[in-house]
Design an enzyme around this catalytic site. Structure first.
Site, PDB file in Angstrom:
ATOM      1  N   HIS A 153     -49.063 -23.293  29.093  1.00 31.36           N
ATOM      2  CA  HIS A 153     -49.435 -24.576  28.358  1.00 31.36           C
ATOM      3  C   HIS A 153     -50.874 -24.767  28.065  1.00 31.36           C
ATOM      4  O   HIS A 153     -51.650 -25.169  28.948  1.00 31.36           O
ATOM      5  CB  HIS A 153     -49.034 -25.740  29.536  1.00 31.36           C
ATOM      6  CG  HIS A 153     -48.829 -27.274  28.648  1.00 31.36           C
ATOM      7  ND1 HIS A 153     -47.865 -27.838  29.211  1.00 31.36           N
ATOM      8  CD2 HIS A 153     -49.651 -27.792  27.758  1.00 31.36           C
ATOM      9  CE1 HIS A 153     -47.925 -29.121  28.383  1.00 31.36           C
ATOM     10  NE2 HIS A 153     -49.089 -28.969  27.594  1.00 31.36           N
ATOM     11  N   HIS A 186     -53.581 -25.879  24.996  1.00 31.04           N
ATOM     12  CA  HIS A 186     -54.090 -26.372  23.588  1.00 31.04           C
ATOM     13  C   HIS A 186     -55.070 -25.757  22.749  1.00 31.04           C
ATOM     14  O   HIS A 186     -56.530 -25.704  23.365  1.00 31.04           O
ATOM     15  CB  HIS A 186     -54.406 -27.748  23.640  1.00 31.04           C
ATOM     16  CG  HIS A 186     -53.110 -28.684  23.977  1.00 31.04           C
ATOM     17  ND1 HIS A 186     -51.848 -29.078  23.194  1.00 31.04           N
ATOM     18  CD2 HIS A 186     -52.522 -28.978  24.982  1.00 31.04           C
ATOM     19  CE1 HIS A 186     -50.944 -29.539  23.996  1.00 31.04           C
ATOM     20  NE2 HIS A 186     -51.319 -29.749  25.043  1.00 31.04           N
ATOM     21  N   ASN A 189     -48.844 -28.802  18.865  1.00 33.61           N
ATOM     22  CA  ASN A 189     -49.411 -30.034  18.271  1.00 33.61           C
ATOM     23  C   ASN A 189     -50.721 -29.643  17.334  1.00 33.61           C
ATOM     24  O   ASN A 189     -51.668 -30.527  17.797  1.00 33.61           O
ATOM     25  CB  ASN A 189     -49.584 -31.149  19.119  1.00 33.61           C
ATOM     26  CG  ASN A 189     -50.379 -30.891  20.498  1.00 33.61           C
ATOM     27  OD1 ASN A 189     -50.787 -29.560  20.486  1.00 33.61           O
ATOM     28  ND2 ASN A 189     -50.862 -31.932  20.923  1.00 33.61           N
ATOM     29  N   ASP A 231     -44.773 -30.888  22.587  1.00 38.43           N
ATOM     30  CA  ASP A 231     -45.670 -31.388  23.763  1.00 38.43           C
ATOM     31  C   ASP A 231     -46.593 -32.292  23.382  1.00 38.43           C
ATOM     32  O   ASP A 231     -47.098 -31.930  21.932  1.00 38.43           O
ATOM     33  CB  ASP A 231     -46.222 -30.345  24.496  1.00 38.43           C
ATOM     34  CG  ASP A 231     -47.261 -30.797  25.551  1.00 38.43           C
ATOM     35  OD1 ASP A 231     -46.838 -31.393  26.373  1.00 38.43           O
ATOM     36  OD2 ASP A 231     -48.395 -30.485  25.463  1.00 38.43           O
ATOM     37  N   ASN A 243     -52.583 -37.190  29.940  1.00 40.42           N
ATOM     38  CA  ASN A 243     -51.077 -37.344  29.691  1.00 40.42           C
ATOM     39  C   ASN A 243     -50.421 -36.430  30.409  1.00 40.42           C
ATOM     40  O   ASN A 243     -50.318 -35.072  29.930  1.00 40.42           O
ATOM     41  CB  ASN A 243     -50.703 -37.686  28.284  1.00 40.42           C
ATOM     42  CG  ASN A 243     -49.344 -37.964  27.727  1.00 40.42           C
ATOM     43  OD1 ASN A 243     -48.518 -37.983  28.857  1.00 40.42           O
ATOM     44  ND2 ASN A 243     -49.167 -38.193  26.676  1.00 40.42           N
ATOM     45  N   ASP A 248     -52.577 -26.971  30.887  1.00 41.45           N
ATOM     46  CA  ASP A 248     -52.628 -28.104  29.834  1.00 41.45           C
ATOM     47  C   ASP A 248     -54.141 -28.325  29.059  1.00 41.45           C
ATOM     48  O   ASP A 248     -54.581 -29.441  29.245  1.00 41.45           O
ATOM     49  CB  ASP A 248     -52.019 -29.350  30.577  1.00 41.45           C
ATOM     50  CG  ASP A 248     -51.760 -30.479  29.367  1.00 41.45           C
ATOM     51  OD1 ASP A 248     -51.692 -30.212  28.221  1.00 41.45           O
ATOM     52  OD2 ASP A 248     -51.400 -31.676  29.496  1.00 41.45           O
ATOM     53  N   HIS A 282     -61.323 -31.823  23.542  1.00 45.09           N
ATOM     54  CA  HIS A 282     -61.497 -32.986  22.544  1.00 45.09           C
ATOM     55  C   HIS A 282     -62.866 -33.098  22.382  1.00 45.09           C
ATOM     56  O   HIS A 282     -63.927 -32.868  23.196  1.00 45.09           O
ATOM     57  CB  HIS A 282     -60.978 -34.184  23.344  1.00 45.09           C
ATOM     58  CG  HIS A 282     -59.375 -34.605  23.536  1.00 45.09           C
ATOM     59  ND1 HIS A 282     -58.554 -34.534  22.218  1.00 45.09           N
ATOM     60  CD2 HIS A 282     -58.706 -34.638  24.535  1.00 45.09           C
ATOM     61  CE1 HIS A 282     -57.515 -34.630  22.813  1.00 45.09           C
ATOM     62  NE2 HIS A 282     -57.353 -34.428  23.840  1.00 45.09           N
ATOM     63  N   PRO A 312     -56.048 -38.231  25.231  1.00 44.21           N
ATOM     64  CA  PRO A 312     -55.825 -37.775  26.584  1.00 44.21           C
ATOM     65  C   PRO A 312     -55.881 -36.425  26.616  1.00 44.21           C
ATOM     66  O   PRO A 312     -55.736 -35.523  25.732  1.00 44.21           O
ATOM     67  CB  PRO A 312     -54.450 -38.344  26.991  1.00 44.21           C
ATOM     68  CG  PRO A 312     -53.673 -38.373  25.410  1.00 44.21           C
ATOM     69  CD  PRO A 312     -54.745 -38.826  24.490  1.00 44.21           C
ATOM     70  N   GLY A 313     -56.374 -35.890  28.006  1.00 46.09           N
ATOM     71  CA  GLY A 313     -56.622 -34.488  27.855  1.00 46.09           C
ATOM     72  C   GLY A 313     -57.832 -34.010  28.545  1.00 46.09           C
ATOM     73  O   GLY A 313     -59.048 -34.578  28.663  1.00 46.09           O
TER      74      GLY A 313
END
Length: 434
Positions: free
Chosen positions: A56, A58, A90, A150, A276, A303, A307, A321-322
Site C-alpha cells: 500500500h 502512493h 488514485n 483506495d 484516512n 500507506d 502531500h 489526509p495522509g
C-alpha cells in the site's frame, strides 16, 4: 558484481555468517568466505532479513509529480528496506486502464530501485459506479494482481460483489478501503472525546467495521479473496478474526502509524496528523498491535502518502489526509512490536516481507534466506538510533508526523536481485537492468 555480506545474523539468530550473492541469488552461506571479486559489506552486529514488501504505497505518478514520483518514492522505499511496493491507483489519470498501469510498471523498471507493481482501480475513475477493465489490466505488461479504489470505498454492495466474482475468475485480489461514506460525510477525526472537545467532526468506528463485515460475507458467497486496507479499530480486529474462523479468505494490513499514534496527537490541530482512516484511541492501537503479533492482522503496509505543503499547512478540515511512511516503517515496528516482545526478528520478516508477498503471490520476494533463493535482502542495524527529519527523507514531500522523533534500528543496505540499491543512507541511483 558479486556481493559478500560479512558477519550477518540471519533473522537475528544464531552465529554470524557470511552470505555470498551472485547472479541475483544467494550463492553461499558460511563462515570466513573469501571472494576476491566482490563488493564487501561489513555486517558485523547486523541482521539480515528478506527484503520488505509494501502492499500500500502512493507514488503519485502520473499527475502529482510535485509531491512524489516513482523515482523518489522508489528511493524512499529502498532506503526503508523495501524491494517491492504496490502503487495505488488514485493517480491522475486514475490507473483504471492498461495504459496507465503499464506506464507505472515500466517507470518502476526504468528506475530499478525496487519492483513497483501497479494497483488497478476496481471502478472507472474510482467513482464506484462501473467496473474497470480488470481483465485487460491483469493481462498487461504490468500484470496487475491487486485492485483497489483506495481513497474511496467500493460502497455499492452489488458492484463489490461483481468485483469479487470477477477477481476470483482472474486469480487477482480486491483490496478494500473500508469506509461507509454515508457515515463519514464531513468527518475529519476519530469520533470520540478528543474530537468532541476539539470541535472536529467525528468519524465513527462503525464506518469501517460495517464494510469489513459486509465484504467478509460477500467474499464468502463469491468464494473470493478480500484484503482489508489499513485496519484501524479493535472492532475490525474482531471481525477479521471471526471471518477467518469461518474459513473466509480475508486478509488485513495495519499501518505503522496506527500502531504507534492515537488521536491525542490532534490536540495541536496540526494537519500532519490527519489521515484516512483517522488515528483512533490508544485502546485501538493496543488491539492492533496484539492482532499483528497473533497473525489476525496479516501484515504491515505503510500507506505512504506524500502531500504538498499547501495541502497540509491549512485548516485541519481542509487538509489532505495522509503521511509519509516508507523510511520510518521498520523503526516503528521495532519500537511498537520488537521492543515490547510482541515480535522477534523472524516475526518482523513475517509481517513485513513473507505475508505481504504471499498475499499477492510474489514468487521472488519474501523468500527464505537460503542458498538458491532470490537475493532480495535487507540489512538492519538493530543498535542504531536516528532522528526523523522530513527534509532529509528521500520523498519530495516532508509530511511526516514523526518529525524530531528518535527511533531505534535502521536499514543499512538493501539488495534487489543481488544489486545494492541503498547503502548507508543513500539510494544508489538509476541502476535498472538493461
Amino acid at each position: 558484481m558479486n556481493v559478500l555480506i560479512k558477519g550477518a545474523l540471519l533473522y537475528g539468530e544464531g552465529e554470524p555468517v557470511d552470505v555470498l550473492v551472485a547472479d541475483g541469488e544467494i550463492r553461499q552461506i558460511g563462515t570466513d568466505l573469501g571472494v576476491v571479486d566482490a563488493e564487501v559489506i561489513d555486517a558485523r552486529g547486523q541482521i539480515l532479513l528478506p527484503g520488505f514488501v509494501d502492499l500500500h504505497t502512493h507514488l503519485r505518478e502520473p499527475g502529482r509529480e510535485d509531491t512524489e514520483t516513482i523515482e523518489t518514492g522508489s528511493a524512499a522505499a529502498a532506503l526503508g528496506g523495501y524491494t517491492a511496493v504496490f502503487a495505488m491507483a488514485n493517480t491522475n489519470p486514475v490507473a483504471d486502464s492498461v495504459v496507465v498501469t503499464d506506464h507505472v510498471w515500466r517507470r518502476g523498471r526504468e528506475v530499478g530501485l525496487v519492483d513497483v507493481y501497479p494497483v488497478g482501480a476496481v471502478t472507472v475513475g474510482l467513482e464506484g459506479k462501473q467496473l474497470a477493465e480488470m481483465g485487460t489490466m491483469a493481462a498487461g505488461v504490468g500484470a496487475v494482481r491487486m485492485f483497489s479504489d483506495d481513497g474511496h470505498c467500493v460502497h455499492d454492495p452489488l458492484i463489490m460483489r461483481r468485483a469479487l466474482e470477477y477477481a476470483n475468475s482472474l486469480g487477482v485480489l480486491i483490496a478494500q478501503h473500508a469506509e461507509e461514506p454515508r457515515l463519514t460525510k464531513g468527518a475529519v477525526a476519530h469520533e470520540g472525546p478528543t474530537a468532541a472537545r476539539l470541535g472536529l467532526a467525528g468519524w465513527p468506528r462503525a464506518a469501517e467495521e460495517s464494510i469489513v463485515a459486509r465484504d467478509a460475507l460477500l467474499a464468502r458467497d463469491a468464494g473470493a479473496r478480500v484484503h482489508i486496507c489499513h485496519a484501524s479499530t479493535a472492532g475490525t480486529v474482531e471481525l477479521v478474526k471471526w471471518a477467518k474462523a469461518q474459513g473466509i479468505s480475508i486478509t488485513a494490513e495495519v499501518t505503522p502509524h496506527h500502531l504507534l499514534l492515537d488521536d491525542s496527537r490532534l490536540e495541536t490541530y496540526d494537519a500532519v496528523n490527519k489521515v484516512n482512516p483517522p488515528l483512533r484511541e490508544a485502546s485501538d492501537a493496543a488491539a492492533l498491535r496484539q492482532a499483528l503479533a497473533e497473525g489476525i492482522i496479516d501484515c504491515v503496509a505503510t500507506d505512504h502518502a506524500p502531500h504538498a505543503e499547501q495541502d497540509k499547512c491549512c485548516e485541519f478540515a481542509a487538509a489532505r489526509p495522509g503521511m509519509l511512511g516508507l523510511e520510518t516503517a521498520l523503526s516503528i515496528i521495532v519500537r511498537t512490536m520488537v521492543e515490547p516482545g510482541l515480535l522477534d526478528w523472524r516475526g518482523v520478516a513475517r509481517v513485513m516481507s513473507e505475508r505481504p508477498a504471499a498475499i499477492v503471490g510474489l514468487d521472488e520476494h519474501g523468500r527464505p534466506l537460503e542458498v538458491g533463493e532470490p537475493a532480495n535482502l535487507t540489512l538492519v542495524d538493530p543498535e542504531a538510533s536516528w532522528t526523523v527529519r522530513g527534509k532529509d527523507l528521500a520523498s519530495i514531500s516532508n509530511n511526516t508526523p514523526f518529525e524530531a522523533m528518535t527511533f531505534p534500528a535502521r536499514v543499512t543496505a538493501t539488495l534487489l536481485r543481488g544489486r545494492v540499491t541503498a547503502r548507508d543512507g543513500k539510494a544508489l541511483g538509476n541502476r535498472a537492468e538493461a
